[in-house]
Design an enzyme around this catalytic site. Sequence first.
Site, PDB file in Angstrom:
ATOM      1  N   SER A  42     -14.869  -2.943 -11.858  1.00 14.32           N
ATOM      2  CA  SER A  42     -15.920  -2.055 -11.355  1.00 14.32           C
ATOM      3  C   SER A  42     -17.183  -2.275 -12.159  1.00 14.32           C
ATOM      4  O   SER A  42     -17.129  -2.599 -13.351  1.00 14.32           O
ATOM      5  CB  SER A  42     -15.481  -0.600 -11.483  1.00 14.32           C
ATOM      6  N   TYR A  65     -12.159   7.184 -14.262  1.00 13.01           N
ATOM      7  CA  TYR A  65     -12.293   5.951 -13.494  1.00 13.01           C
ATOM      8  C   TYR A  65     -12.867   4.839 -14.374  1.00 13.01           C
ATOM      9  O   TYR A  65     -12.317   3.738 -14.464  1.00 13.01           O
ATOM     10  CB  TYR A  65     -13.194   6.202 -12.283  1.00 13.01           C
ATOM     11  N   ASP A  93       0.848  -1.186   0.000  1.00 18.89           N
ATOM     12  CA  ASP A  93       0.000   0.000   0.000  1.00 18.89           C
ATOM     13  C   ASP A  93       0.887   1.240   0.000  1.00 18.89           C
ATOM     14  O   ASP A  93       1.984   1.227   0.551  1.00 18.89           O
ATOM     15  CB  ASP A  93      -0.927   0.029   1.224  1.00 18.89           C
ATOM     16  N   VAL A 104     -19.537  -0.357  -2.954  1.00 15.57           N
ATOM     17  CA  VAL A 104     -18.883  -0.850  -1.739  1.00 15.57           C
ATOM     18  C   VAL A 104     -18.394   0.387  -1.006  1.00 15.57           C
ATOM     19  O   VAL A 104     -17.418   1.007  -1.417  1.00 15.57           O
ATOM     20  CB  VAL A 104     -17.707  -1.794  -2.077  1.00 15.57           C
ATOM     21  N   ASN A 154      -5.806  -4.639  -6.772  1.00 14.10           N
ATOM     22  CA  ASN A 154      -6.919  -3.936  -6.136  1.00 14.10           C
ATOM     23  C   ASN A 154      -6.704  -2.427  -6.051  1.00 14.10           C
ATOM     24  O   ASN A 154      -7.662  -1.668  -6.117  1.00 14.10           O
ATOM     25  CB  ASN A 154      -7.134  -4.519  -4.726  1.00 14.10           C
ATOM     26  N   THR A 205     -14.764   1.509   1.701  1.00  9.21           N
ATOM     27  CA  THR A 205     -13.420   1.522   1.118  1.00  9.21           C
ATOM     28  C   THR A 205     -12.846   2.932   1.161  1.00  9.21           C
ATOM     29  O   THR A 205     -13.577   3.908   1.349  1.00  9.21           O
ATOM     30  CB  THR A 205     -13.435   1.082  -0.363  1.00  9.21           C
TER      31      THR A 205
END
Length: 657
Positions: free
Chosen positions: A541, A554, A441, A587, A487, A590
């Site tokens: 997505s 996106y 990350d 979701v 991810n 997040t």
Amino acid sequence: MRSLWNEDGASRRAGDLALRVYSSRLLGSDPALVLHGGGNTSVKTTERNLFGEEEQILHIKGSGWDLGTIEAAGFAPVRLAPLLRLATLDALSDAQMVNELRGAMTDAAAPTPSVEAILHAVLPHRWVDHTHADALIALMGPHGAEERVREVYGDSVVVIPYVMPGFALARLVARMFPEQAHAGTRGMVLLKHGLFTWGATAREAYEQHIELVTMAEDYLRARGAWDVPHPAPREVADPMRRLALAALRREISNAAGFPLVMAAHDDPQAMALARHPDVDTLATQGCATPDHVIRTKRVPLVGRDVAGYAEEYRAYFAQHAALSAQPLAMLDPAPRVALDAELGLLTVGRTAQDAAVVEDIYRHTIDIILRAAALGGYEALPPRDLFEVEYWELEQAKLRRAGRPAALAGEVALVTGAASGIGRACVEALRARGAAVVALDVSPEVAGLARRDVLPLACDVTDSAALERALERAARAFGGLDVLVLNAGVFGQSARIAELADGEWERVLRVNLDANLALMRLAHPLLKLAPRGGRVAVIGSKNVPAPGPGAAAYSASKAALTQLARVAALEWGADGIRVNVLHPNAVFDTGIWTEEVLAARAASYGLTVEQYRRNNVLRVEVTSRDVAELAAELCGPLFAKTTGAQIPVDGGNERVI
Ligand code: ZN
């Protein structure tokens, strides 16, 4: 070795059992005395039973407990009289012995007593301590183990030749101890096994132990065999070491018949043996004490000829199993320790925790071997004796009882964007299935995920050099890469195309698309070497099949990523690598869903935030955990024959259906 006894600490323990816990933990806190369940302790007490009669009770360490962390509940209370009677039998199988020990307990819920219970019973002392001290093992070299022991201790110890731990040893001690013991006896040495001391008090037994071990250390020190050199390793400039590691791990896993985690160590201590000119003979004598054989196998693999090792293991099994009264099931023939001049010390296990236990044991073995070599030579027990412990009845029974391993046991996964939301949930879902996980990350908060089976790395996925370093670390920590979860992603600012800034478009594509291409390219050679075939799970997505206004960068980046994954599924199928895509929607737990983004998206559909949360066919809320469980499952056996798939996880979306 220094005594850790603290009279203040000890005096706060009320009762024999509390004191027994205290001094057992002192012994257990020093890995130079006991490692991972080794050693055992006891105290004999007099207690009144339900009928008002006084009985002598042996409180002995229960099997499965570790001296370093033992509690009162870890000691099994066993009536002494039947134990002493058992010691007079000519023979007793392990299964019979365990049955008798359990039958003699005064608490049916207590753990099964240590297999050394009868030995503790026959020693005529109240407090008894037993360890496998490194220093003592190191001096039992090839030139007469008993002579060395006598040189150190004279006749102040009883010396018992090696026999299999358990009933045979207890019986031998019952016979030999009274023959050798006298008023000046301070302890008992079991050749190639360990040390016993005792006392009228817990302190006496413990401090006698420390003194006798110190005498062994001093003996080694006086002969230049204590501070063994660990020369600094010569730097190996091999940027592609990760491929050599992954190739070796694959061969070892194939020999085992299931995937294994492999940790690489190239520090000075590891290299001192891996590059020792006599490594071939020193390392292949056998383990330092017989109980290690269960964890490390009898000998390590020296070099990389895994097939040759497996062949020799099969021959070793065939030779010794033929002499066994019972039919034996062969364990897998793969090594658990390897020594390689370039790669260093490699420790192998079904889980990262198992590999770490093997590492702990082998680091002590290295020093024992090097000290023994400095003293004149290292010699282990003959293969026959180690085979007996490796295949003893109780261990075989344990194997038969063991359930099926977790779906991803022995496998290695890498998750990007792992510090929060779906990524963090993926780390948990993969761990829960037995995998070791490398968690990447950009946020340094990822460090909070560190544990034996999780390697957190702060890493900006748009920096290819950082990705390469992360893969190198992954290969060193766990041996390779089986599962890749792509991810990490950013949502970007909500803006209509006409207002979309160049910089914003590029930033979103760099993280959501370019970084994943770079990581896939770098990971491909490792995934190709995955023992069961590589797997890639891509977090796409809902915007891919059903885009919305105001999220051009996106949606376009996730659509391009999906197309990239589909091409990868086509190109990598021949390498046995599966690539599948999940399309989550809504979701909200997040990192990318701030309150503002949530409100803006809801407004763009003319919904309240609450309506927007459950705005799907099933009217359910989709959580990070829902997505992560499906991602982990996609990488498991259930989807073994699926690649190139796109699966929605969105509660059902009318525009997608
Ligand atoms: Zn022992």
